[in-house]
Design an enzyme around this catalytic site. Structure first.
Site, PDB file in Angstrom:
ATOM      1  N   LYS A  19       0.779  -1.125   0.023  1.00  0.00           N
ATOM      2  CA  LYS A  19       0.100  -0.022  -0.091  1.00  0.00           C
ATOM      3  C   LYS A  19       0.852   1.348  -0.150  1.00  0.00           C
ATOM      4  O   LYS A  19       2.031   1.043   0.200  1.00  0.00           O
ATOM      5  CB  LYS A  19      -0.945   0.067   1.137  1.00  0.00           C
ATOM      6  CG  LYS A  19      -0.138   0.008   2.394  1.00  0.00           C
ATOM      7  CD  LYS A  19      -1.041  -0.392   3.727  1.00  0.00           C
ATOM      8  CE  LYS A  19      -0.241  -0.348   4.866  1.00  0.00           C
ATOM      9  NZ  LYS A  19      -0.788  -1.013   6.186  1.00  0.00           N
ATOM     10  N   TYR A  78      13.995  32.290   5.030  1.00  0.00           N
ATOM     11  CA  TYR A  78      12.704  32.700   5.428  1.00  0.00           C
ATOM     12  C   TYR A  78      12.652  33.173   6.752  1.00  0.00           C
ATOM     13  O   TYR A  78      13.255  32.506   7.737  1.00  0.00           O
ATOM     14  CB  TYR A  78      11.517  31.926   5.150  1.00  0.00           C
ATOM     15  CG  TYR A  78      11.065  31.774   3.657  1.00  0.00           C
ATOM     16  CD1 TYR A  78      10.894  32.818   2.818  1.00  0.00           C
ATOM     17  CD2 TYR A  78      11.243  30.634   3.016  1.00  0.00           C
ATOM     18  CE1 TYR A  78      10.443  32.976   1.543  1.00  0.00           C
ATOM     19  CE2 TYR A  78      10.901  30.574   1.749  1.00  0.00           C
ATOM     20  CZ  TYR A  78      10.622  31.213   0.998  1.00  0.00           C
ATOM     21  OH  TYR A  78      10.067  31.352  -0.541  1.00  0.00           O
TER      22      TYR A  78
HETATM   23  C1  LIG Z   1      -0.062  -1.753   7.218  1.00  0.00           C
HETATM   24  C2  LIG Z   1      -0.754  -3.047   7.515  1.00  0.00           C
HETATM   25  C3  LIG Z   1       0.215  -3.813   8.104  1.00  0.00           C
HETATM   26  C4  LIG Z   1       1.703  -3.990   7.986  1.00  0.00           C
HETATM   27  O1  LIG Z   1       2.114  -3.127   9.062  1.00  0.00           O
HETATM   28  P1  LIG Z   1       3.703  -3.035   9.373  1.00  0.00           P
HETATM   29  O2  LIG Z   1       3.738  -2.505  10.563  1.00  0.00           O
HETATM   30  O3  LIG Z   1       4.075  -2.032   8.195  1.00  0.00           O
HETATM   31  O4  LIG Z   1       4.433  -4.172   9.199  1.00  0.00           O
HETATM   32  C5  LIG Z   1      -0.391  -5.045   8.420  1.00  0.00           C
HETATM   33  N1  LIG Z   1      -1.820  -5.240   8.497  1.00  0.00           N
HETATM   34  C6  LIG Z   1      -2.436  -4.191   8.243  1.00  0.00           C
HETATM   35  C7  LIG Z   1      -4.025  -4.387   8.368  1.00  0.00           C
HETATM   36  C8  LIG Z   1      -2.184  -3.022   7.659  1.00  0.00           C
HETATM   37  O5  LIG Z   1      -2.867  -1.947   7.438  1.00  0.00           O
END
Ligand SMILES: *Cc1c(COP(=O)(O)O)cnc(C)c1O
Length: 832
Positions: free
Chosen positions: A492, A727
């Site tokens: 993602k 700035y």
């Molecule tokens: C993003 C996510 C993960 C992965 O988590 P990490 O801490 O990056 O390993 C696992 N399960 C769900 C439902 C997530 O949204």
């Protein structure tokens, strides 16, 4: 069985150890391959035997311990295959390689040491290739597996072998010695790498010296006292006649070497058999000079002694980059830049990399004459032709007189140019679009100009993604969970900022079980880039349901609301769905249970009703059921995680009882895999750990840095105490300072909270604090303590600047910084 009983002639076949890669297909295809099934920590080659059989491989070496009754049954079906059952496939491979090596009476250079092995090997090959037909290790293939694979292709034509040997544990060198059988040794140096496997530096040196037990000559640097001492103590005892060439920059040494600094390079002077030699090399850093000296002495030992020849060849040495870089090019092309290596094994590796990319794009190879392959053209180009056919290259663009002469042997579409200039002027490159283009050429063809033609300019700020580190991290987590638990990888948010399509391609290559994205769009993009793995979508919305079906994306169902919408969608569009039935099926779903995170998911008291709904609708098949831990990264929440686990397995069991079948269960994220491995169940969901951050902080050393954010210095100015920078005049100088302006700002993802000295940037080995506020596109830093010029590189995070540290400084988490790197920053992917 013992190796004497092997009725194969090693010269007629080539070994394959990775079902996905055919390392050295110099022969005529799968029929000549012998597959060595190796049971490793996180990979079992025995699982791929049938797949290879289907690809026409007929010879297999298998390990007794791996032969389950099922596998024995499977093997019994392969009636026309040769199957050798042994104790260890790796040992057998090594023994066969050693037997093979024994057939050739040629000089062989064996290189070991902590650093520089690959560079010394590559330079030596560059310097000696006009005089010898050389077989050498591809890249840094120097392990227990890499060495036999490197040596196996030796044949009657070769007049020199150059192989490197690396060890990480005691007792590993014995096998490598018997495979390489070096006549000339080079011990580059000794450092602290891999120290953990050894009791002491002494033990490490002693083990490495075993490589030279039977060598005639050993070249080493005498100033490494640990090496020098052990040579006299140990090596001399077993090999009293060895000729030692211990060089040193001490004028009183037996083999004194003089380095003289010159403009843009260094002169190396020494005396050899009564004559004075002096060669200029285009380097002045100590490591390059040490490597070049080893190469010079080895060349002299091998009889290349004409001063003019040496001078000319050493002046042309260039830094060796083992990198294979993937860049975004113009006209939506992807470009793989491999302009550094040009032997056949390197070509094979690069073609595999090409093949891993998006399967829908046309694959184009721009290839020059190959000059350092150790093969005769009449064998080389047909071998290349069969590799290209096998890897389904769509278009070969050959550059150079030699490759042009062999046009006729290629079966894929081709076009040829006699020189790089002619290719550039032809305009052909401008017509390419939506392709993956591998550019690979011998140095003298200057393919940099071809690469520059393709790469989008303004790559001043880049996020470099180390694909080897990604693979390492994947293996670390795979190893933690063992072979029975599956792995879903979270890609993602643009794969945590790392680039979804490229990362997903690599994961597909490494056969992970599942991918997960947040939104349907992300899944569609992956499908459009040729990703075929199952993909879970965590936030499906009504508007995206059509896409889920068209692209076979599997929705997460977390509430009755979304379940209802999904069921109604499946019912109310019967016509369209019916038409599609033949091609598309309805994707299975994933049920999310809320066990305490209180974000998405069904609560425990909703499971009964959920089960009823699911069973009443035969269109719904539940692939997995899962939940998410709220505090797996911190020890204080471990009791809560235990409670979540208990609730989860109860809920899953209840659901399973109603459904009458068992969906896969998964709970752990990256931190959970390390902290709570006992909860791994059927699958885990790996996220941030893959991208190089071990958030539980229990085993931070086990993961490697994946992303490095880099930019360049646009301008430098010397300012006086009391002046201000940026700035609101926030950066007040308390003393005279050199201030550099970097081509990166908060719009690129360099967080504004890192201004005014909170953040530090790595410039030529020195950490330089930010000065004043971070601007939208620019950042100012104090480089008073660094040596830097305009155009120099600056590292914002990555290898020397830890992401975790950076996040801590501004009170956030590495996730935010990684995913915050804006899309306008180019991603460059590379493999060592
Ligand atoms: C993003 C996510 C993960 C992965 O988590 P990490 O801490 O990056 O390993 C696992 N399960 C769900 C439902 C997530 O949204």
């Amino acid at each position: 069985m013992t190796i004497q009983e092997f009725d194969i002639n090693t010269s007629d076949v080539y070994p394959v150890t990775d079902s996905r890669q055919i390392l050295s297909p110099t022969r005529n295809g799968a029929a000549d391959a012998v597959f060595f099934a190796i049971q490793g920590e996180h990979h079992d080659g025995h699982r791929f035997i049938s797949e290879l059989y289907a690809k026409n491989v007929r010879q297999f070496v298998v390990e007794t311990a791996a032969l389950t009754p099922d596998l024995r049954h499977e093997l019994a079906q392969l009636t026309d295959a040769h199957i050798w059952e042994v104790g260890s496939s790796l040992k057998t491979l090594q023994e066969l390689a050693a037997r093979h090596r024994g057939q050739f009476d040629i000089p062989v250079v064996g290189i070991t040491g902590s650093n520089g092995k690959t560079i010394v090997k590559e330079w030596l090959a560059q310097v000696l290739s006009p005089d010898f037909l050389i077989q050498k290790s591809p890249k840094s293939y120097n392990s227990q597996l890499g060495v036999p694979l490197s040596v196996w292709p030796l044949n009657e034509e070769h007049t020199l072998g150059i192989f490197e040997a690396g060890i990480s544990k005691p007792d590993e060198m014995q096998a490598l010695q018997s495979i390489i059988q070096p006549t000339i040794g080079i011990f580059t140096n000794i450092g602290s790498a891999h120290d953990e496997g050894f009791r002491s530096c002494k033990q490490k040196v002693a083990e490495k010296l075993r490589l030279f037990r039977k060598s005639d000559t050993l070249i080493y640097r005498k100033s490494y006292a640990e090496i020098d001492e052990e040579i006299y103590l140990l090596l001399k005892a077993v090999n009293p006649t060895i000729r030692l060439i211990g060089w040193s920059t001490e004028p009183t040494a037996e083999m004194p070497i003089l380095f003289t600094n010159q403009t843009s390079g260094t002169k190396i002077s020494l005396r050899w058999e009564g004559s004075a030699y002096s060669v200029w090399v285009p380097f002045s850093d100590p490591a390059s000079l040490e490597n070049a000296t080893h190469v010079l002495l080895a060349s002299l030992v091998l009889g290349v002694t004409r001063p003019a020849v040496l001078q000319e060849r050493f002046a042309r040495l260039r830094p060796v980059s083992m990198r294979l870089e993937l860049k975004e090019g113009i006209h939506r092309n992807l470009l793989i830049d491999d302009t550094y290596n040009n032997d056949l094994a390197g070509l094979s590796i690069a073609l595999n990399f090409l093949n891993q990319q998006d399967s829908r794009r046309q694959k184009v190879l721009v290839l020059s004459d190959l000059l350092e392959t150790g093969m005769k053209p009449a064998e080389l180009y047909p071998a290349i032709a069969s590799m290209l056919a096998e890897k389904e290259v769509g278009q070969l663009v050959g550059v150079g007189p030699e490759i042009s002469q062999y046009q006729a042997v290629f079966t894929v579409p081709t076009r040829f140019y006699s020189a790089t200039e002619e290719l550039l002027q032809s305009g052909y490159l401008n017509d390419l679009s939506d392709s993956v283009i591998l550019v690979k050429g011998a140095r003298r063809f200057s393919f940099e100009t071809v690469v520059n033609r393709f790469v989008q300019k303004s790559n001043r700020t880049v996020l470099e993604i180390n694909l080897d580190a990604l693979t390492h991290n994947l293996n670390f987590y795979r190893n933690k969970i063992g072979p029975k638990t599956r792995i879903m990888v979270m890609v993602k948010a643009f794969a945590y900022g790392s680039g979804s399509a490229e990362v997903a391609s690599l994961l597909q290559f490494h056969r992970v079980d599942y991918l997960a994205v947040a939104y349907a769009d992300e899944g569609v993009a992956l499908r459009q880039n040729g990703i075929k793995l199952p993909i879970m979508v965590m936030n499906p919305a009504l508007q995206s349901f059509r896409q889920l079906i068209d692209y076979q994306l599997e929705p997460e169902i977390y509430s009755f609301g979304i379940l209802d919408e999904w069921m109604r969608f499946l019912k109310t569009e019967p016509d369209q769905n019916a038409n599609r039935e033949a091609v598309f099926s309805i994707p299975p779903i994933h049920i999310k249970l809320d066990t305490g995170m209180h974000r998405l998911g069904f609560l425990p008291d909703e499971i009964t009703r959920l089960g009823e709904l699911l069973t009443s609708n035969p269109n719904l098949r539940v692939a997995t059921v899962f939940s998410h831990l709220a505090g797996s990264d911190e020890a204080e929440h471990t009791p809560f995680s235990h409670e979540q686990y208990r609730q989860f397995v109860d809920g899953a069991a209840q659901l399973e009882a109603t459904l009458g079948y068992a969906p896969l269960r998964h709970l752990l994220n990256s931190a959970g895999i390390v902290r709570l491995p006992e909860f791994k169940l059927d699958m885990v969901r790996l996220g941030i750990g893959l991208y190089g951050v071990e958030v539980s902080r229990l085993e931070p050393q086990q993961v490697q840095t994946v992303g490095t954010l880099k930019t360049v210095i646009s301008q430098i100015k010397a300012l006086k105490a009391g002046e201000t920078v940026g700035y609101s005049r926030r950066g007040v100088l308390t003393q005279d300072a050199r201030i550099a302006t970097l081509a990166i700002g908060y719009a690129d993802g360099y967080d504004r909270r890192l201004g005014n000295g909170v953040g530090q940037v790595w410039v030529n080995g020195v950490l330089c604090p930010t000065v004043g506020s971070i601007c939208m596109d620019m950042t100012m830093i104090d480089i008073t303590n660094a040596q830097a010029e305009e155009g120099d590189e600056a590292i914002l995070f990555g290898q020397p600047v830890s992401l975790t540290d950076l996040a801590d400084r501004i009170g956030t988490i590495p996730y935010e910084i990684l995913t915050g790197v804006s899309e306008r920053v180019k991603r460059v992917f590379y493999r060592e």
